[in-house]
Design a protein around this motif. Structure first.
Motif, PDB file in Angstrom:
ATOM      1  N   LEU A 148       0.245  10.170  -3.082  1.00  0.00           N
ATOM      2  CA  LEU A 148      -0.411  10.152  -1.784  1.00  0.00           C
ATOM      3  C   LEU A 148       0.634   9.991  -0.683  1.00  0.00           C
ATOM      4  O   LEU A 148       1.715   9.444  -0.908  1.00  0.00           O
ATOM      5  N   SER A 149       0.297  10.446   0.498  1.00  0.00           N
ATOM      6  CA  SER A 149       1.199  10.268   1.625  1.00  0.00           C
ATOM      7  C   SER A 149       1.321   8.774   1.943  1.00  0.00           C
ATOM      8  O   SER A 149       0.312   8.109   2.200  1.00  0.00           O
ATOM      9  N   PRO A 150       2.542   8.205   1.914  1.00  0.00           N
ATOM     10  CA  PRO A 150       2.709   6.758   2.100  1.00  0.00           C
ATOM     11  C   PRO A 150       2.569   6.325   3.550  1.00  0.00           C
ATOM     12  O   PRO A 150       3.525   5.965   4.222  1.00  0.00           O
ATOM     13  N   THR A 151       1.340   6.359   4.055  1.00  0.00           N
ATOM     14  CA  THR A 151       1.071   6.048   5.463  1.00  0.00           C
ATOM     15  C   THR A 151       0.930   4.554   5.719  1.00  0.00           C
ATOM     16  O   THR A 151       1.047   4.111   6.857  1.00  0.00           O
ATOM     17  N   GLY A 152       0.626   3.792   4.667  1.00  0.00           N
ATOM     18  CA  GLY A 152       0.346   2.377   4.877  1.00  0.00           C
ATOM     19  C   GLY A 152      -1.032   2.116   5.438  1.00  0.00           C
ATOM     20  O   GLY A 152      -1.352   0.988   5.808  1.00  0.00           O
ATOM     21  N   ARG A 153      -1.862   3.145   5.514  1.00  0.00           N
ATOM     22  CA  ARG A 153      -3.262   3.026   5.931  1.00  0.00           C
ATOM     23  C   ARG A 153      -4.144   3.450   4.766  1.00  0.00           C
ATOM     24  O   ARG A 153      -3.831   4.412   4.069  1.00  0.00           O
ATOM     25  N   ALA A 154      -5.246   2.748   4.570  1.00  0.00           N
ATOM     26  CA  ALA A 154      -6.145   3.040   3.461  1.00  0.00           C
ATOM     27  C   ALA A 154      -7.211   4.027   3.908  1.00  0.00           C
ATOM     28  O   ALA A 154      -8.132   3.672   4.639  1.00  0.00           O
ATOM     29  N   ASP A 155      -7.067   5.289   3.489  1.00  0.00           N
ATOM     30  CA  ASP A 155      -8.090   6.299   3.755  1.00  0.00           C
ATOM     31  C   ASP A 155      -8.926   6.504   2.497  1.00  0.00           C
ATOM     32  O   ASP A 155      -8.781   5.770   1.517  1.00  0.00           O
ATOM     33  N   VAL A 156      -9.798   7.500   2.510  1.00  0.00           N
ATOM     34  CA  VAL A 156     -10.703   7.720   1.377  1.00  0.00           C
ATOM     35  C   VAL A 156      -9.929   7.966   0.094  1.00  0.00           C
ATOM     36  O   VAL A 156     -10.259   7.424  -0.968  1.00  0.00           O
ATOM     37  N   ASP A 157      -8.872   8.794   0.149  1.00  0.00           N
ATOM     38  CA  ASP A 157      -8.110   9.108  -1.057  1.00  0.00           C
ATOM     39  C   ASP A 157      -7.405   7.870  -1.608  1.00  0.00           C
ATOM     40  O   ASP A 157      -7.293   7.698  -2.820  1.00  0.00           O
ATOM     41  N   SER A 158      -6.926   7.014  -0.717  1.00  0.00           N
ATOM     42  CA  SER A 158      -6.263   5.789  -1.177  1.00  0.00           C
ATOM     43  C   SER A 158      -7.267   4.848  -1.847  1.00  0.00           C
ATOM     44  O   SER A 158      -6.968   4.242  -2.883  1.00  0.00           O
ATOM     45  N   TRP A 159      -8.445   4.706  -1.254  1.00  0.00           N
ATOM     46  CA  TRP A 159      -9.488   3.875  -1.875  1.00  0.00           C
ATOM     47  C   TRP A 159      -9.842   4.415  -3.255  1.00  0.00           C
ATOM     48  O   TRP A 159     -10.014   3.643  -4.214  1.00  0.00           O
ATOM     49  N   LEU A 160      -9.976   5.717  -3.359  1.00  0.00           N
ATOM     50  CA  LEU A 160     -10.324   6.337  -4.648  1.00  0.00           C
ATOM     51  C   LEU A 160      -9.283   6.000  -5.701  1.00  0.00           C
ATOM     52  O   LEU A 160      -9.608   5.555  -6.812  1.00  0.00           O
ATOM     53  N   ALA A 161      -8.001   6.210  -5.379  1.00  0.00           N
ATOM     54  CA  ALA A 161      -6.939   5.923  -6.337  1.00  0.00           C
ATOM     55  C   ALA A 161      -6.900   4.440  -6.696  1.00  0.00           C
ATOM     56  O   ALA A 161      -6.725   4.068  -7.862  1.00  0.00           O
ATOM     57  N   LEU A 162      -7.084   3.577  -5.710  1.00  0.00           N
ATOM     58  CA  LEU A 162      -7.065   2.140  -5.972  1.00  0.00           C
ATOM     59  C   LEU A 162      -8.202   1.721  -6.906  1.00  0.00           C
ATOM     60  O   LEU A 162      -8.022   0.888  -7.795  1.00  0.00           O
ATOM     61  N   LEU A 163      -9.373   2.287  -6.714  1.00  0.00           N
ATOM     62  CA  LEU A 163     -10.512   1.941  -7.562  1.00  0.00           C
ATOM     63  C   LEU A 163     -10.331   2.447  -8.987  1.00  0.00           C
ATOM     64  O   LEU A 163     -10.801   1.821  -9.937  1.00  0.00           O
ATOM     65  N   VAL A 164      -9.654   3.577  -9.136  1.00  0.00           N
ATOM     66  CA  VAL A 164      -9.467   4.152 -10.468  1.00  0.00           C
ATOM     67  C   VAL A 164      -8.369   3.427 -11.240  1.00  0.00           C
ATOM     68  O   VAL A 164      -8.544   3.069 -12.410  1.00  0.00           O
ATOM     69  N   PHE A 165      -7.230   3.189 -10.592  1.00  0.00           N
ATOM     70  CA  PHE A 165      -6.067   2.650 -11.300  1.00  0.00           C
ATOM     71  C   PHE A 165      -6.054   1.118 -11.236  1.00  0.00           C
ATOM     72  O   PHE A 165      -5.178   0.504 -10.664  1.00  0.00           O
ATOM     73  N   GLN A 166      -7.063   0.524 -11.858  1.00  0.00           N
ATOM     74  CA  GLN A 166      -7.174  -0.921 -11.955  1.00  0.00           C
ATOM     75  C   GLN A 166      -6.933  -1.358 -13.389  1.00  0.00           C
ATOM     76  O   GLN A 166      -7.200  -0.623 -14.332  1.00  0.00           O
ATOM     77  N   ARG A 167      -6.427  -2.576 -13.535  1.00  0.00           N
ATOM     78  CA  ARG A 167      -6.292  -3.150 -14.867  1.00  0.00           C
ATOM     79  C   ARG A 167      -7.090  -4.450 -14.913  1.00  0.00           C
ATOM     80  O   ARG A 167      -7.143  -5.186 -13.929  1.00  0.00           O
ATOM     81  N   PRO A 168      -7.742  -4.733 -16.039  1.00  0.00           N
ATOM     82  CA  PRO A 168      -8.550  -5.959 -16.102  1.00  0.00           C
ATOM     83  C   PRO A 168      -7.653  -7.181 -16.075  1.00  0.00           C
ATOM     84  O   PRO A 168      -6.683  -7.266 -16.835  1.00  0.00           O
ATOM     85  N   LEU A 185       0.832  -1.202   0.000  1.00  0.00           N
ATOM     86  CA  LEU A 185       0.000   0.000   0.000  1.00  0.00           C
ATOM     87  C   LEU A 185       0.867   1.253   0.000  1.00  0.00           C
ATOM     88  O   LEU A 185       0.577   2.221  -0.716  1.00  0.00           O
ATOM     89  N   ARG A 186       1.918   1.267   0.799  1.00  0.00           N
ATOM     90  CA  ARG A 186       2.811   2.425   0.813  1.00  0.00           C
ATOM     91  C   ARG A 186       3.425   2.669  -0.560  1.00  0.00           C
ATOM     92  O   ARG A 186       3.543   3.812  -1.008  1.00  0.00           O
ATOM     93  N   TYR A 187       3.828   1.599  -1.218  1.00  0.00           N
ATOM     94  CA  TYR A 187       4.415   1.749  -2.545  1.00  0.00           C
ATOM     95  C   TYR A 187       3.383   2.316  -3.518  1.00  0.00           C
ATOM     96  O   TYR A 187       3.677   3.231  -4.296  1.00  0.00           O
ATOM     97  N   PHE A 188       2.161   1.805  -3.466  1.00  0.00           N
ATOM     98  CA  PHE A 188       1.105   2.333  -4.337  1.00  0.00           C
ATOM     99  C   PHE A 188       0.852   3.810  -4.028  1.00  0.00           C
ATOM    100  O   PHE A 188       0.723   4.632  -4.943  1.00  0.00           O
ATOM    101  N   GLN A 189       0.745   4.157  -2.762  1.00  0.00           N
ATOM    102  CA  GLN A 189       0.487   5.546  -2.381  1.00  0.00           C
ATOM    103  C   GLN A 189       1.586   6.474  -2.882  1.00  0.00           C
ATOM    104  O   GLN A 189       1.297   7.562  -3.406  1.00  0.00           O
ATOM    105  N   SER A 190       2.845   6.078  -2.740  1.00  0.00           N
ATOM    106  CA  SER A 190       3.940   6.936  -3.173  1.00  0.00           C
ATOM    107  C   SER A 190       3.923   7.129  -4.680  1.00  0.00           C
ATOM    108  O   SER A 190       4.261   8.203  -5.180  1.00  0.00           O
ATOM    109  N   ARG A 191       3.519   6.105  -5.433  1.00  0.00           N
ATOM    110  CA  ARG A 191       3.473   6.207  -6.898  1.00  0.00           C
ATOM    111  C   ARG A 191       2.333   7.091  -7.374  1.00  0.00           C
ATOM    112  O   ARG A 191       2.362   7.572  -8.506  1.00  0.00           O
ATOM    113  N   HIS A 192       1.334   7.304  -6.534  1.00  0.00           N
ATOM    114  CA  HIS A 192       0.174   8.090  -6.958  1.00  0.00           C
ATOM    115  C   HIS A 192       0.075   9.421  -6.217  1.00  0.00           C
ATOM    116  O   HIS A 192      -1.008  10.014  -6.154  1.00  0.00           O
TER     117      HIS A 192
END
Length: 341
Positions: A298-318, A289-296
């Motif tokens: 976001l503050s690499p907290t290692g906790r999934a907040d609203v902004d992290s959920w948003l980015a995760l839902l958007v940057f998906q690949r089938p 999660l921290r690695y994903f947050q830093s790439r997008h």
């Protein structure tokens, strides 16, 4: 003029050295008597990433930095020497830190006019690499006059009004500078892959009995409408900018259950490489999660907040197939006991 590294300097970069090491692991995998080197396609499938991404990780000429989880998975799958894992981790850490210092960690298209891809790989070269044509003196020269002009015209520089709670969840990642919106999911016959399974796990986290199978059918629609009515939202059965922020939960180390499964489903399908979908928020989940947050951005907290959920839902690949961890469960996906009322 920007400094272009010569061949010797480039060879010394941690990213290149890491790529050389990983490629040697792969090339030597079939060396022991009776050993068989896996194809890159087969190896990529085991890691949960696509073959193109793996090829970049193994290509020193166009080195892309493999995330820590991929490095460790490659070491295990290829049965590389145990003494080389610490070195690989050190090179990986140095390469990621170098990318961060140079402002190259991100998943948007290149700022120099290069084309990005929908899956965030940024085209040729390192995935998501940002290259800016602005040097610091040029940036200062451009920004300062504009700022002064604004002061003169406006008479004063008033701070912007504070954002409301509704604006905070409306659809933007605050540090990335790239506005994004919550994806819209609705009842459809086709498999909607990871986003639908994440939705179903989040519904189960709120006490609704659904199957995490990736299909948005009547059962899922009924649960969505029930959730919307309970939270005084328009009960249209569609999951978008109003429903997602109410569904997601802030989760972090030590958490467990369906919300964590939803998070790990999304992390697993971002191309970072093999997040374990266990329902337990482990140290490995924190690292991914921290690695994903830093790439997008976001503050690499290692906790999934609203902004992290948003980015995760958007940057998906089938995905190209049903995830391996779901194949033994049939079409109904993973189930955990519902939370107690």
């Amino acid at each position: 003029m920007a400094h272009e590294p010569d061949g010797q300097e480039r060879e010394q970069r941690p990213a290149v050295r890491l790529a050389r090491l990983l490629r040697r692991w792969w090339e030597e995998a079939g060396s022991p008597p009776g050993g068989t080197r896996p194809t890159q396609q087969a190896l990529a499938s085991r890691l949960g990433i696509d073959q193109t991404t793996l090829s970049r990780y193994l290509n020193p000429k166009h080195a892309s930095t493999a995330p820590p989880r991929v490095v460790e998975a490659l070491h295990a799958h290829l049965r590389a020497p145990a003494t080389e894992l610490a070195r690989a981790r050190e090179l990986c850490r140095a390469a990621l830190e170098g990318n961060s210092r140079q402002g190259t960690a991100g998943d948007g298209p290149e700022l120099t006019g290069g084309t990005g891809t929908a899956d965030g790989t940024g085209g040729r070269g390192s995935p998501g690499r940002l290259r800016s044509r602005w040097t610091l003196p040029a940036l200062v020269a451009a920004v300062v006059p504009a700022f002064v002009a604004g002061m003169v015209v406006g008479g004063q520089h008033a701070p912007p009004p504070p954002r409301s709670a509704a604006e905070d969840t409306a659809g933007s990642v605050p540090l990335s500078g790239v506005p994004i919106e919550w994806p819209l999911l609705m009842k459809r016959k086709e498999d909607q892959f990871t986003r639908a399974r994440a939705l179903q796990h989040l519904l189960m986290a709120h006490g609704y009995e659904v199957k995490a199978d990736g299909f948005f059918g009547n059962e899922t629609q009924d649960a969505v409408m029930g959730f919307q009515r309970r939270h005084n939202l328009p009960s249209d059965g569609k999951v978008g900018k109003d429903t997602w922020p109410a569904l997601v939960r802030t989760v972090g180390p030590g958490a467990h259950g369906h919300a964590v499964l939803a998070l790990q489903e999304l992390l697993h399908n971002t191309g970072l490489g093999g997040t374990e979908v266990s329902g337990e928020f482990t140290a490995a989940t924190v690292e991914d999660l921290r690695y994903f947050q830093s790439r997008h951005g976001l503050s690499p907290t290692g906790r999934a907040d609203v902004d992290s959920w948003l980015a995760l839902l958007v940057f998906q690949r089938p995905p190209v197939d049903t995830p391996a961890y779901q194949r033994s469960t049939g079409p109904h996906g993973v189930r955990l006991p519902l939370p107690r009322a």
